[in-house]
Motif scaffolding. Structure first.
Motif, PDB file in Angstrom:
ATOM      1  N   SER A  67       0.842  -1.195   0.000  1.00  0.00           N
ATOM      2  CA  SER A  67       0.000   0.000   0.000  1.00  0.00           C
ATOM      3  C   SER A  67       0.872   1.238   0.000  1.00  0.00           C
ATOM      4  CB  SER A  67      -0.915  -0.002   1.231  1.00  0.00           C
ATOM      5  OG  SER A  67      -0.148   0.042   2.415  1.00  0.00           O
ATOM      6  N   LEU A  68       0.255   2.367  -0.338  1.00  0.00           N
ATOM      7  CA  LEU A  68       0.949   3.644  -0.437  1.00  0.00           C
ATOM      8  C   LEU A  68       0.293   4.670   0.466  1.00  0.00           C
ATOM      9  CD1 LEU A  68       1.188   3.902  -4.326  1.00  0.00           C
ATOM     10  CD2 LEU A  68       3.102   3.409  -2.794  1.00  0.00           C
ATOM     11  N   VAL A  69       1.048   5.666   0.834  1.00  0.00           N
ATOM     12  CA  VAL A  69       0.529   6.866   1.475  1.00  0.00           C
ATOM     13  C   VAL A  69       0.820   8.027   0.536  1.00  0.00           C
ATOM     14  CG1 VAL A  69       0.660   8.424   3.436  1.00  0.00           C
ATOM     15  CG2 VAL A  69       0.883   5.954   3.794  1.00  0.00           C
ATOM     16  N   LEU A  70      -0.232   8.689   0.072  1.00  0.00           N
ATOM     17  CA  LEU A  70      -0.070   9.775  -0.903  1.00  0.00           C
ATOM     18  C   LEU A  70      -0.397  11.106  -0.244  1.00  0.00           C
ATOM     19  CD1 LEU A  70      -1.711   8.256  -4.109  1.00  0.00           C
ATOM     20  CD2 LEU A  70       0.721   8.436  -3.563  1.00  0.00           C
ATOM     21  N   THR A  71       0.502  12.064  -0.420  1.00  0.00           N
ATOM     22  CA  THR A  71       0.272  13.423   0.050  1.00  0.00           C
ATOM     23  C   THR A  71      -0.039  14.305  -1.151  1.00  0.00           C
ATOM     24  OG1 THR A  71       1.759  13.135   1.934  1.00  0.00           O
ATOM     25  CG2 THR A  71       1.262  15.388   1.266  1.00  0.00           C
ATOM     26  N   VAL A  72      -1.139  15.022  -1.050  1.00  0.00           N
ATOM     27  CA  VAL A  72      -1.627  15.845  -2.156  1.00  0.00           C
ATOM     28  C   VAL A  72      -1.703  17.289  -1.683  1.00  0.00           C
ATOM     29  CG1 VAL A  72      -3.524  16.234  -3.776  1.00  0.00           C
ATOM     30  CG2 VAL A  72      -2.947  13.900  -3.061  1.00  0.00           C
ATOM     31  N   GLN A  73      -1.280  18.189  -2.538  1.00  0.00           N
ATOM     32  CA  GLN A  73      -1.345  19.614  -2.236  1.00  0.00           C
ATOM     33  C   GLN A  73      -2.213  20.339  -3.252  1.00  0.00           C
ATOM     34  OE1 GLN A  73       2.673  21.117  -2.194  1.00  0.00           O
ATOM     35  NE2 GLN A  73       3.060  20.466  -0.083  1.00  0.00           N
ATOM     36  N   LEU A  74      -2.926  21.348  -2.765  1.00  0.00           N
ATOM     37  CA  LEU A  74      -3.597  22.311  -3.632  1.00  0.00           C
ATOM     38  C   LEU A  74      -2.652  23.499  -3.752  1.00  0.00           C
ATOM     39  CD1 LEU A  74      -7.187  22.176  -2.104  1.00  0.00           C
ATOM     40  CD2 LEU A  74      -6.240  20.818  -3.974  1.00  0.00           C
ATOM     41  N   GLN A  75      -2.226  23.774  -4.965  1.00  0.00           N
ATOM     42  CA  GLN A  75      -1.192  24.781  -5.165  1.00  0.00           C
ATOM     43  C   GLN A  75      -1.711  25.969  -5.961  1.00  0.00           C
ATOM     44  OE1 GLN A  75       2.161  22.822  -7.000  1.00  0.00           O
ATOM     45  NE2 GLN A  75       2.741  21.733  -5.118  1.00  0.00           N
ATOM     46  N   GLN A  76      -1.095  27.120  -5.699  1.00  0.00           N
ATOM     47  CA  GLN A  76      -1.361  28.323  -6.472  1.00  0.00           C
ATOM     48  C   GLN A  76      -0.511  28.303  -7.745  1.00  0.00           C
ATOM     49  OE1 GLN A  76      -1.076  31.876  -3.884  1.00  0.00           O
ATOM     50  NE2 GLN A  76      -0.881  30.441  -2.169  1.00  0.00           N
ATOM     51  N   ASP A  77      -0.712  29.315  -8.570  1.00  0.00           N
ATOM     52  CA  ASP A  77       0.085  29.412  -9.795  1.00  0.00           C
ATOM     53  C   ASP A  77       1.576  29.496  -9.483  1.00  0.00           C
ATOM     54  OD1 ASP A  77      -1.984  29.259 -11.632  1.00  0.00           O
ATOM     55  OD2 ASP A  77      -2.402  31.405 -11.522  1.00  0.00           O
ATOM     56  N   SER A  78       1.909  30.091  -8.353  1.00  0.00           N
ATOM     57  CA  SER A  78       3.310  30.253  -7.970  1.00  0.00           C
ATOM     58  C   SER A  78       3.940  28.962  -7.469  1.00  0.00           C
ATOM     59  CB  SER A  78       3.430  31.325  -6.886  1.00  0.00           C
ATOM     60  OG  SER A  78       2.730  30.918  -5.711  1.00  0.00           O
ATOM     61  N   GLY A  79       3.134  27.937  -7.231  1.00  0.00           N
ATOM     62  CA  GLY A  79       3.628  26.693  -6.674  1.00  0.00           C
ATOM     63  C   GLY A  79       3.493  26.614  -5.166  1.00  0.00           C
ATOM     64  N   GLU A  80       3.111  27.711  -4.517  1.00  0.00           N
ATOM     65  CA  GLU A  80       2.916  27.707  -3.076  1.00  0.00           C
ATOM     66  C   GLU A  80       1.614  26.987  -2.731  1.00  0.00           C
ATOM     67  OE1 GLU A  80       3.118  31.572  -1.407  1.00  0.00           O
ATOM     68  OE2 GLU A  80       5.014  32.094  -2.355  1.00  0.00           O
ATOM     69  N   VAL A  81       1.600  26.390  -1.551  1.00  0.00           N
ATOM     70  CA  VAL A  81       0.399  25.681  -1.097  1.00  0.00           C
ATOM     71  C   VAL A  81      -0.694  26.701  -0.784  1.00  0.00           C
ATOM     72  CG1 VAL A  81      -0.544  24.079   0.606  1.00  0.00           C
ATOM     73  CG2 VAL A  81       1.819  23.850  -0.150  1.00  0.00           C
ATOM     74  N   ALA A  82      -1.915  26.408  -1.206  1.00  0.00           N
ATOM     75  CA  ALA A  82      -3.056  27.294  -0.951  1.00  0.00           C
ATOM     76  C   ALA A  82      -3.575  27.053   0.463  1.00  0.00           C
ATOM     77  CB  ALA A  82      -4.150  27.060  -1.988  1.00  0.00           C
ATOM     78  N   THR A  83      -2.821  27.537   1.449  1.00  0.00           N
ATOM     79  CA  THR A  83      -3.181  27.303   2.852  1.00  0.00           C
ATOM     80  C   THR A  83      -4.416  28.075   3.280  1.00  0.00           C
ATOM     81  OG1 THR A  83      -1.626  29.052   3.509  1.00  0.00           O
ATOM     82  CG2 THR A  83      -0.800  26.787   3.494  1.00  0.00           C
ATOM     83  N   SER A  84      -4.853  29.035   2.470  1.00  0.00           N
ATOM     84  CA  SER A  84      -6.042  29.818   2.818  1.00  0.00           C
ATOM     85  C   SER A  84      -7.329  29.067   2.526  1.00  0.00           C
ATOM     86  CB  SER A  84      -6.039  31.144   2.041  1.00  0.00           C
ATOM     87  OG  SER A  84      -4.908  31.917   2.347  1.00  0.00           O
ATOM     88  N   GLU A  85      -7.207  27.879   1.955  1.00  0.00           N
ATOM     89  CA  GLU A  85      -8.390  27.164   1.481  1.00  0.00           C
ATOM     90  C   GLU A  85      -8.594  25.868   2.255  1.00  0.00           C
ATOM     91  OE1 GLU A  85      -9.388  25.040  -2.658  1.00  0.00           O
ATOM     92  OE2 GLU A  85      -8.944  27.181  -2.869  1.00  0.00           O
ATOM     93  N   ASP A  86      -9.815  25.631   2.705  1.00  0.00           N
ATOM     94  CA  ASP A  86     -10.207  24.391   3.378  1.00  0.00           C
ATOM     95  C   ASP A  86     -11.451  23.828   2.700  1.00  0.00           C
ATOM     96  OD1 ASP A  86      -8.251  24.446   5.387  1.00  0.00           O
ATOM     97  OD2 ASP A  86      -9.468  25.754   6.652  1.00  0.00           O
ATOM     98  N   GLY A  87     -11.582  22.500   2.775  1.00  0.00           N
ATOM     99  CA  GLY A  87     -12.854  21.881   2.421  1.00  0.00           C
ATOM    100  C   GLY A  87     -13.040  21.447   0.998  1.00  0.00           C
TER     101      GLY A  87
END
Length: 465
Positions: free
Chosen positions: A232-252
């Motif tokens: 089995s695997l553990v996958l980490t997924v990020q929601l990123q902005q155009d700049s490549g930074e994580v969109a930490t302002s977004e939940d849900g």
């Protein structure tokens, strides 16, 4: 005696004013020399005073109180040119104080006025039925107020010259809410939105759009991830902005994981040439960014430690057709039963899928072996590396039955070979009308004992923070 009687009779007759001059006192009718005005009503000292009606030649009129020749007090004014009618208080000929203005185009205003303009507190209903309660200045919505729009949206907050500006809260008819700063009628500045889909954005807005909104999905890890057969695997997924930074302002935001198997395998990694799929399953190839196509493949259910191949397959096949607007992934179709745990909601722009495991080939998937497998499928352990093989047949999955080819026995786990993991944005309805493109990760399942260490990504504390 006769003369005295005549004198008394004459004194009882109404006093006749000289022609061309207004009456002095009492009730009288006077047409002004320019013939534009005509007054009928009470007089005192040669001036309009008391109750009366002033008619204009164009059809306009005023009926109400007069004081020393001026329109002052309670009355009703109608303008023939606009068709508007005002009933309420007047000062020196102007609507001033409290009153009701009915507009010919539709709607009305009830509240305070100054010199004919809306000023102070009042309620305005426009021709579309939209209602505003609050402060006015210079005939415009200005100050604190609330408004119910025609589509059911409700706003409460600050206004500047008919525009929502400052701090305010908007409750949309679909259940979404926004609270924060406004400028020129749009979200602008610091604010938070709780979308009806469950997405929450807290941060800066510019011209109605979130500044740090996610624009893509990224699956962390190497370009090609290797895993051992049955692992089995553990996958980490990020929601990123155009700049490549994580969109930490977004939940849900809701993401769904699914898998696909390479349409035609390479003998370097698999003993299976391809899967022949029963016609009834209607599998359509999905184009991947890795230069090959895949067909839907089920994931196992971590909850039951066993696969749910039929449900997962039907779920994947339902959404496998590529839409015109998203060449990178399948669209949202009708929702069939899915593997439990296949969906996660993002927190601060991150999602983790644990215990991701490929299931065995589902019913209706028939593994067609490479040519060399015809001679050794019974003697060689399944899953060994078969380099240099040639496929028995290259017919597409879902085609007619292939007679005389080698078909593998039903397997208890996924065959070695090349697979694809897909992460799709299934937020419903889409946040602000935009669905993120599907993300792909190239996965290579290695045979047991192949001598290669599988890549099992570890949890990245920084990525999840």
């Amino acid at each position: 005696m006769a003369f005295a009687s005549e004198e008394r009779a004459t004194s009882c007759l109404p006093h006749r004013e000289l022609p061309g001059r207004p009456p002095r006192d009492g009730y009288g009718v006077y047409v002004y020399p320019n013939s534009f005005f005509r007054y009928e009503g009470e007089w005192r000292g040669g001036k309009k005073h008391g109750r009366g009606k002033l008619l204009f030649k164009d059809g306009s009129y005023y009926e109400g109180d007069f004081v020393d020749g001026e329109i002052t007090g309670e009355g009703c004014r109608h303008w023939a040119l606009t068709g508007n009618t005002y009933t309420g208080q007047f000062v020196l000929g102007e609507p001033q104080g409290h009153g009701i203005m009915k507009y010919q185009a539709g709607g009305h205003y009830e509240g305070e006025l100054f010199r004919g303009l809306r000023e102070g507190h009042g309620c305005l209903v426009d021709a579309d039925g939209q209602v505003y309660w609050g402060s006015f200045h210079d005939n415009k919505r200005h100050g604190r107020g609330q408004m119910v729009f025609r589509n059911g949206d409700k706003y409460e907050g600050n206004w500047v010259r008919d525009q929502r500006q400052g701090h305010g809260m908007l409750r949309l008819a679909d259940g979404s809410t926004y609270e924060g700063q406004w400028h020129s009628g749009v979200f602008s500045g610091q604010g938070s939105m709780a979308h009806c889909s469950g997405v929450i954005y807290r941060g800066i807005w510019i011209n109605g759009h979130p500044m740090a909104q996610a624009t893509r999905i990224a699956i962390l890890g190497p370009e090609v991830m290797d895993t051992a057969q049955g692992s089995s695997l553990v996958l980490t997924v990020q929601l990123q902005q155009d700049s490549g930074e994580v969109a930490t302002s977004e939940d849900g935001r809701e993401l769904e994981i699914s898998a696909g198997v390479r349409y035609v395998q390479l003998p370097a990694y698999s003993e299976v040439s391809f899967f022949r799929v029963d016609d009834g399953l209607g599998q359509t190839p999905i184009q991947t960014p890795f230069g090959f196509q895949c067909i839907s493949y089920p994931l196992s259910s971590p909850a039951s430690e066993g696969p749910e191949p039929r449900a997962a397959l039907e779920s994947a096949s339902t959404d496998s057709l590529l839409p015109d607007g998203d060449p990178g992934g399948p669209p949202a179709g009708k929702h069939e039963p899915r593997c439990p745990g296949s969906r996660r909601r993002a927190e601060r722009g991150c999602v983790q899928f644990s215990d991701v495991r490929l299931g065995p080939p589902p019913p209706g998937y028939h593994a067609i072996l490479f040519l060399e497998g015809l001679h050794e499928v019974g003697s060689r352990p399944r899953g060994q590396d078969h380099r240099g093989m040639t496929p028995v047949a290259q017919g597409p999955p879902g085609g007619s039955r292939l007679d005389g080819v080698a078909t593998a026995e039903p397997a208890a786990e996924a065959f070695p070979g090349e697979y694809v993991i897909m992460i799709r944005d299934v937020t419903t309805p889409p946040f602000l009308g935009h669905t993120l493109p599907t993300a792909f990760k190239h996965l290579r399942v290695l045979a047991r004992g192949a001598g290669q260490q599988p890549h099992v990504p570890r949890e990245d504390p920084e990525a999840l923070s």
